[in-house]
Write a protein that holds these residues in place. Structure first.
Motif, short mmCIF file in Angstrom:
data_model
loop_
_atom_site.label_atom_id
_atom_site.label_comp_id
_atom_site.label_asym_id
_atom_site.label_seq_id
_atom_site.Cartn_x
_atom_site.Cartn_y
_atom_site.Cartn_z
N SER A 36 -31.73 76.46 -35.19
CA SER A 36 -31.24 75.20 -34.98
C SER A 36 -30.69 75.05 -33.41
N GLY A 37 -31.03 74.05 -32.68
CA GLY A 37 -30.16 73.67 -31.51
C GLY A 37 -28.77 73.28 -31.59
N ALA A 38 -28.51 72.73 -32.65
CA ALA A 38 -26.91 72.02 -32.91
C ALA A 38 -26.31 73.23 -33.36
N MET A 39 -26.60 74.18 -33.92
CA MET A 39 -26.07 75.25 -34.19
C MET A 39 -25.90 76.09 -33.15
N ASN A 40 -26.80 76.39 -32.10
CA ASN A 40 -26.66 77.20 -30.84
C ASN A 40 -25.54 76.45 -29.83
N PHE A 41 -25.64 75.31 -29.89
CA PHE A 41 -24.61 74.47 -28.90
C PHE A 41 -23.15 74.69 -29.70
N MET A 42 -23.12 74.31 -30.96
CA MET A 42 -21.77 74.76 -31.53
C MET A 42 -21.29 76.04 -31.16
N PHE A 43 -22.35 77.14 -31.36
CA PHE A 43 -21.74 78.38 -31.03
C PHE A 43 -21.19 78.55 -29.49
N ILE A 44 -21.91 78.08 -28.52
CA ILE A 44 -21.87 78.02 -27.18
C ILE A 44 -20.38 77.23 -26.88
N ILE A 45 -20.06 75.98 -27.54
CA ILE A 45 -18.69 75.49 -27.55
C ILE A 45 -17.78 76.49 -27.96
N THR A 46 -18.00 77.16 -29.22
CA THR A 46 -16.83 77.97 -29.64
C THR A 46 -16.51 79.02 -28.53
N TYR A 47 -17.71 79.67 -28.02
CA TYR A 47 -17.51 81.03 -27.20
C TYR A 47 -16.78 80.56 -25.90
N LEU A 48 -16.93 79.34 -25.53
CA LEU A 48 -16.42 78.65 -24.09
C LEU A 48 -14.82 78.56 -24.37
N LEU A 49 -14.56 77.92 -25.60
CA LEU A 49 -13.22 77.67 -25.90
C LEU A 49 -12.50 79.05 -26.21
N LEU A 50 -13.09 80.03 -27.01
CA LEU A 50 -12.50 81.30 -27.08
C LEU A 50 -12.35 81.84 -25.92
N GLY A 51 -13.18 82.11 -24.89
CA GLY A 51 -13.08 82.54 -23.71
C GLY A 51 -11.76 81.88 -22.97
N PHE A 52 -11.70 80.63 -22.92
CA PHE A 52 -10.82 79.97 -22.11
C PHE A 52 -9.45 80.35 -22.72
N ALA A 53 -9.36 80.33 -24.00
CA ALA A 53 -8.03 80.81 -24.74
C ALA A 53 -7.57 82.03 -24.26
N VAL A 54 -8.58 83.09 -24.29
CA VAL A 54 -8.28 84.37 -24.10
C VAL A 54 -7.86 84.49 -22.60
N VAL A 55 -8.55 83.86 -21.76
CA VAL A 55 -8.33 83.81 -20.22
C VAL A 55 -6.77 83.20 -19.94
N VAL A 56 -6.40 82.14 -20.68
CA VAL A 56 -4.95 81.54 -20.39
C VAL A 56 -4.08 82.45 -20.96
N SER A 57 -4.51 82.98 -22.05
CA SER A 57 -3.31 83.98 -22.69
C SER A 57 -3.25 85.06 -21.93
N LEU A 58 -4.28 85.79 -21.42
CA LEU A 58 -3.98 86.92 -20.52
C LEU A 58 -3.08 86.59 -19.29
N VAL A 59 -3.54 85.45 -18.78
CA VAL A 59 -2.70 85.04 -17.38
C VAL A 59 -1.47 84.77 -17.48
N PHE A 60 -0.91 84.02 -18.70
CA PHE A 60 0.51 83.73 -18.87
C PHE A 60 1.34 85.12 -19.04
N THR A 61 0.54 85.92 -20.11
CA THR A 61 1.09 87.23 -20.52
C THR A 61 1.43 88.15 -19.40
#
Length: 147
Positions: A36-61
């Motif tokens: 399903s394309g919808a499921m793939n796009f939801m995973f992409i959004i999840t990975y982008l948000l997770l990656g952003f959260a990890v980068v921001v956490s590392l930078v501030f830490t």
């Protein structure tokens, strides 16, 4: 900056809600649902948000870590202690705990290196558990002696 983040979050929320309703139903076979394309796009959004959260956490830490030399020294000592635990665990792992031929007979292809890495992980776990128990006991005795 705060308004931009809020706008991006609203857009992502709306997009996710739209994708949620486009997900396949329960009656769709799992092999088709995975495509399903919808499921793939939801995973992409999840990975982008997770990656952003990890980068921001590392930078501030890292920013806070390098701002205070005392905490940097303590962090480096903890990392050094962890490396010592890894090295001790690796030395204690023999790599001959399991018969490679017996594992191959069961259809599990392995090597002495793999067995040694597994032994290292187990030894690390046990050593870290012992260290944690010792730290809790020492803390309890310290609190009892202070009162």
């Amino acid at each position: 900056m705060n308004k931009i983040i809020k706008i991006v979050l609203v857009v992502l929320g709306a997009l996710s809600a739209i994708l949620w309703y486009q997900l396949p139903g329960r009656d769709v076979p799992a092999s088709e649902a995975v495509e399903s394309g919808a499921m793939n796009f939801m995973f992409i959004i999840t990975y982008l948000l997770l990656g952003f959260a990890v980068v921001v956490s590392l930078v501030f830490t890292l920013k806070n870590l390098f701002a205070n030399p005392k905490s940097l020294k303590k962090t480096l000592m903890v990392i050094g202690g962890f490396i010592v635990v890894v090295l001790i665990s690796y030395v204690l792992a023999s790599g001959t705990d399991v018969s490679i031929e017996e594992m191959a007979g069961r259809g599990i292809e392995t090597s002495e290196t793999t067995i040694r890495r597994i032994g290292t992980g187990l030894n690390m776990f046990f050593l870290l558990v012992l260290i944690a128990i010792a730290a809790m006991v020492m803390g309890a005795f310290k609190n009892m002696s202070n009162k």
